[in-house]
Design a protein around this motif. Sequence first.
Motif, PDB file in Angstrom:
ATOM      1  N   THR A 148       0.856  -1.192   0.000  1.00  0.00           N
ATOM      2  CA  THR A 148       0.000   0.000   0.000  1.00  0.00           C
ATOM      3  C   THR A 148       0.892   1.242   0.000  1.00  0.00           C
ATOM      4  N   SER A 150       0.596   5.399   0.881  1.00  0.00           N
ATOM      5  CA  SER A 150      -0.202   6.459   1.488  1.00  0.00           C
ATOM      6  C   SER A 150      -0.123   7.717   0.626  1.00  0.00           C
ATOM      7  N   ASP A 164      -4.920   5.215   1.828  1.00  0.00           N
ATOM      8  CA  ASP A 164      -3.964   4.153   1.556  1.00  0.00           C
ATOM      9  C   ASP A 164      -4.400   3.453   0.286  1.00  0.00           C
TER      10      ASP A 164
END
Length: 171
Positions: A148, A150, A164
């Motif tokens: 992931t 951000s 995310d």
Amino acid sequence: MIQSTRSNKRFWLLLVIALVLITTLSACYKKEDKDDKKGELVIKDAWVRATIPIGDTEGADSGMGRVSGAFMMIENSTDQAERLIRVEIPTEIASVVEIHETTMMGDVMQMRPVEGIDVPAGGSAELKPGSFHVMLLGVQKDLNPGDTVSLTLVFESGKTLTVDAAVKAME
């Protein structure tokens, strides 16, 4: 008997007034509750493409190295238009982040930075491959499916949203 009729009228009048007040207050409460749900910017289906190398070694040596893109749907349920003006990510992910638009010039696909993306009041803006997107340049580490990233979206109004985004393989 006259006294009883007068008491009944007073009772019914007070009851009607109480019901009107309750109905009015209930309607106001429901309107406020409904308005609380209105006025949001929401990011949906955010994802980042797994890293791909730039085709030529000159680009890789210039510090721009690997590139990627971020995509999502921005929904605006407010009464005011918004404008996405910047996207921020940690510098350990990429050295440069730009908002881009892909256009076709004849048979040639061209990507160019844009100053922002408008998100109309009560509408949405889709960032997708072949259209508006967030370009990640100088990606510092492998972005693999399942990771992931951000992303912090900054809007002209001063609002910021952090999401995310899942990393997905190229299709």
